[in-house]
Design a protein around this motif. Structure first.
Motif, mmCIF file in Angstrom:
data_model
loop_
_atom_site.group_PDB
_atom_site.id
_atom_site.type_symbol
_atom_site.label_atom_id
_atom_site.label_comp_id
_atom_site.label_asym_id
_atom_site.label_seq_id
_atom_site.Cartn_x
_atom_site.Cartn_y
_atom_site.Cartn_z
ATOM 1 N N GLU A 175 21.439 17.798 -6.470
ATOM 2 C CA GLU A 175 21.866 19.188 -6.425
ATOM 3 C C GLU A 175 20.672 20.082 -6.704
ATOM 4 O OE1 GLU A 175 26.651 19.262 -7.446
ATOM 5 O OE2 GLU A 175 25.225 19.931 -8.966
ATOM 6 N N VAL A 176 20.573 21.135 -5.914
ATOM 7 C CA VAL A 176 19.440 22.050 -5.978
ATOM 8 C C VAL A 176 19.948 23.443 -6.333
ATOM 9 C CG1 VAL A 176 17.466 22.982 -4.725
ATOM 10 C CG2 VAL A 176 18.324 20.696 -4.168
ATOM 11 N N TYR A 177 19.229 24.117 -7.205
ATOM 12 C CA TYR A 177 19.585 25.502 -7.492
ATOM 13 C C TYR A 177 18.960 26.402 -6.430
ATOM 14 C CZ TYR A 177 19.713 30.156 -9.407
ATOM 15 O OH TYR A 177 19.915 31.505 -9.547
ATOM 16 N N ILE A 178 19.816 27.175 -5.739
ATOM 17 C CA ILE A 178 19.373 28.096 -4.693
ATOM 18 C C ILE A 178 19.739 29.513 -5.129
ATOM 19 C CG2 ILE A 178 19.563 28.737 -2.260
ATOM 20 C CD1 ILE A 178 20.470 25.851 -1.714
ATOM 21 N N PRO A 179 18.761 30.387 -5.325
ATOM 22 C CA PRO A 179 19.047 31.759 -5.768
ATOM 23 C C PRO A 179 20.071 32.441 -4.874
ATOM 24 C CG PRO A 179 16.695 31.331 -5.892
ATOM 25 C CD PRO A 179 17.305 30.133 -5.203
ATOM 26 N N SER A 180 20.979 33.166 -5.500
ATOM 27 C CA SER A 180 22.098 33.909 -4.902
ATOM 28 C C SER A 180 23.233 32.995 -4.452
ATOM 29 C CB SER A 180 21.654 34.776 -3.707
ATOM 30 O OG SER A 180 21.513 34.023 -2.519
ATOM 31 N N ILE A 181 23.035 31.688 -4.527
ATOM 32 C CA ILE A 181 24.075 30.741 -4.111
ATOM 33 C C ILE A 181 24.544 29.890 -5.273
ATOM 34 C CG2 ILE A 181 24.601 28.752 -2.635
ATOM 35 C CD1 ILE A 181 22.655 29.896 -0.594
ATOM 36 N N GLY A 182 23.589 29.366 -6.043
ATOM 37 C CA GLY A 182 23.915 28.456 -7.130
ATOM 38 C C GLY A 182 23.540 27.033 -6.769
ATOM 39 N N TRP A 183 24.171 26.070 -7.423
ATOM 40 C CA TRP A 183 23.863 24.653 -7.198
ATOM 41 C C TRP A 183 24.557 24.152 -5.942
ATOM 42 C CZ3 TRP A 183 20.188 22.402 -10.055
ATOM 43 C CH2 TRP A 183 19.891 22.943 -11.314
ATOM 44 N N ARG A 184 23.784 23.534 -5.063
ATOM 45 C CA ARG A 184 24.333 22.931 -3.836
ATOM 46 C C ARG A 184 23.771 21.528 -3.661
ATOM 47 N NH1 ARG A 184 26.783 25.704 0.296
ATOM 48 N NH2 ARG A 184 26.992 23.584 1.080
ATOM 49 N N GLY A 185 24.619 20.622 -3.173
ATOM 50 C CA GLY A 185 24.238 19.228 -3.025
ATOM 51 C C GLY A 185 23.567 18.937 -1.693
ATOM 52 N N ILE A 186 22.526 18.103 -1.745
ATOM 53 C CA ILE A 186 21.840 17.624 -0.546
ATOM 54 C C ILE A 186 21.694 16.107 -0.680
ATOM 55 C CG2 ILE A 186 19.563 18.063 -1.563
ATOM 56 C CD1 ILE A 186 20.277 18.554 2.154
ATOM 57 N N ASP A 187 22.011 15.382 0.371
ATOM 58 C CA ASP A 187 21.994 13.918 0.366
ATOM 59 C C ASP A 187 20.834 13.432 1.226
ATOM 60 O OD1 ASP A 187 22.422 11.210 0.588
ATOM 61 O OD2 ASP A 187 24.516 11.353 1.183
ATOM 62 N N THR A 219 29.924 24.523 4.435
ATOM 63 C CA THR A 219 28.912 24.740 5.463
ATOM 64 C C THR A 219 27.527 24.776 4.822
ATOM 65 O OG1 THR A 219 29.175 27.141 5.237
ATOM 66 C CG2 THR A 219 30.512 26.020 6.905
ATOM 67 N N GLU A 220 26.514 24.775 5.647
ATOM 68 C CA GLU A 220 25.148 24.850 5.139
ATOM 69 C C GLU A 220 24.949 26.169 4.402
ATOM 70 O OE1 GLU A 220 20.691 25.098 7.051
ATOM 71 O OE2 GLU A 220 22.084 23.584 7.816
ATOM 72 N N PRO A 221 24.323 26.125 3.221
ATOM 73 C CA PRO A 221 24.148 27.355 2.442
ATOM 74 C C PRO A 221 23.233 28.358 3.137
ATOM 75 C CG PRO A 221 22.874 25.554 1.492
ATOM 76 C CD PRO A 221 23.738 24.946 2.555
ATOM 77 N N ILE A 222 23.540 29.626 2.959
ATOM 78 C CA ILE A 222 22.740 30.717 3.511
ATOM 79 C C ILE A 222 22.463 31.710 2.394
ATOM 80 C CG2 ILE A 222 22.625 32.582 5.199
ATOM 81 C CD1 ILE A 222 24.564 31.010 6.948
ATOM 82 N N ALA A 223 21.213 31.866 2.052
ATOM 83 C CA ALA A 223 20.841 32.790 0.974
ATOM 84 C C ALA A 223 21.027 34.228 1.429
ATOM 85 C CB ALA A 223 19.397 32.555 0.553
#
Length: 324
Positions: free
Chosen positions: A222-234, A87-91
């Protein structure tokens, strides 16, 4: 959860004998939270011993050398992969905490490698995009989504107008390109805001042909998002990476993830074919194995030495595969 079979075939044919063919490939995916590798095999014709090592980023790299004379070379990767939906990341931390974390990451390994910003002439124009927003008051997820949407909305997906050597300035001026260009542009925009981002090479799996780049090699970020880690965006499809994407490798840019590259001694003229077939259980019986891909002829400049470095051409061909 989805299961896919992938065949990635690269084949060269030379008009006369070539020797001392030294090659490197990055075609070996790894299991992680988003995918599980059930089967993976690399085969080379003529048969040759392959040495494998992990590069600086942890990608699995294969290398081999064909010393004796040969008139063709085939590198084939076969794999079965299970991918998992997300699912879409949620910080889970506040905006202030997110940006404070990124400020610290600017000086930490490995994030510093993914914050390097190349010199661009269009920097002022890109910065103008941010003028309508107070970026430091936005959640990182919202910043990423906003920039991906901007590229998807304002840049045309068009094949053949760029190469792997196209700069951000050229892409910005053209307002067009393919997945490799959009990934390159998004990485630049994110790094301008001190958000670590890295280039991903892989495949996007077919399903009703509603996504750009289906059934071929693909590129995203891939983007580093604090509290989540690396997540991919296309950015090519303006979506968060989920079970339609198979990740092969990552790096600072395309050159860190080039699927196949090498050198050889012999005639500069040759033919090259790259073919990718991705199937699931529903399409497997209907899809032919890519054993006989269509060839393209290549003749380099007459002044190129016989000991021919052809990495640039290989990268161009891999990008053209991304344009399919």
């Amino acid at each position: 959860m989805s299961k896919y079979s992938v065949v990635h075939l690269t084949r060269y044919v030379y008009p006369s004998d070539v020797t001392d063919s030294a090659n490197q490939f990055i075609l070996s995916p790894k299991s992680d939270d988003m995918q599980q590798i059930l089967k993976h095999q690399i085969s080379v014709i003529p048969n040759v011993n392959i040495d494998v090592f992990s590069d600086y980023f942890g990608n699995e790299v294969g290398v081999f050398t064909l010393v004796g004379p040969h008139r063709s070379l085939e590198i084939r990767a076969d794999m079965e992969v299970v991918t998992f939906a997300s699912t879409e990341p949620i910080a889970e931390i506040s905006v202030v905490e997110q940006w404070a974390d990124l400020e610290l990451k600017k000086w930490e390994f490995p994030y510093i490698d993914f914050l390097y910003l190349e010199n661009i002439n269009c920097k002022a124009e890109v910065n103008a995009i941010f003028d309508d927003y107070v970026i430091k008051e936005m959640h990182i997820v919202d910043v990423v989504r906003m920039l991906s949407t901007y590229i998807y909305t304002n840049f045309t997906y068009r094949q053949g107008v760029t190469t792997v050597e196209s700069t951000v300035d050229e892409i910005w001026k053209l307002r067009a390109g393919v997945c490799q260009d959009f990934a390159h542009l998004l990485i630049t925009m994110l790094r301008m805001q001190d958000i670590p981002s890295r280039y991903i090479s892989g495949y996007i799996c077919p399903s009703n042909s509603e996504m750009r780049g289906e059934g071929a090699t693909h590129a995203w970020v891939e983007v580093y998002i604090p509290s989540i880690g690396w997540r991919g965006i296309d950015p090519t499809n303006n979506c968060w990476v989920s079970d339609r994407h198979i990740k092969i490798a990552y790096g600072r840019d395309f050159k860190d993830c080039t699927p196949v590259k090498g050198t050889y001694k012999g005639p500069s003229a040759h033919t090259l074919a790259v073919s990718v077939i991705i199937t699931n259980e529903k399409t497997k019986e209907k899809t032919a194995d890519p054993i006989e891909p269509a060839y393209v002829s290549v003749t380099t400049d007459e002044q190129v030495e016989k000991s021919n470095l052809y990495q640039r051409y290989l990268e161009t061909q891999q990008q053209q595969q991304q344009q399919q």
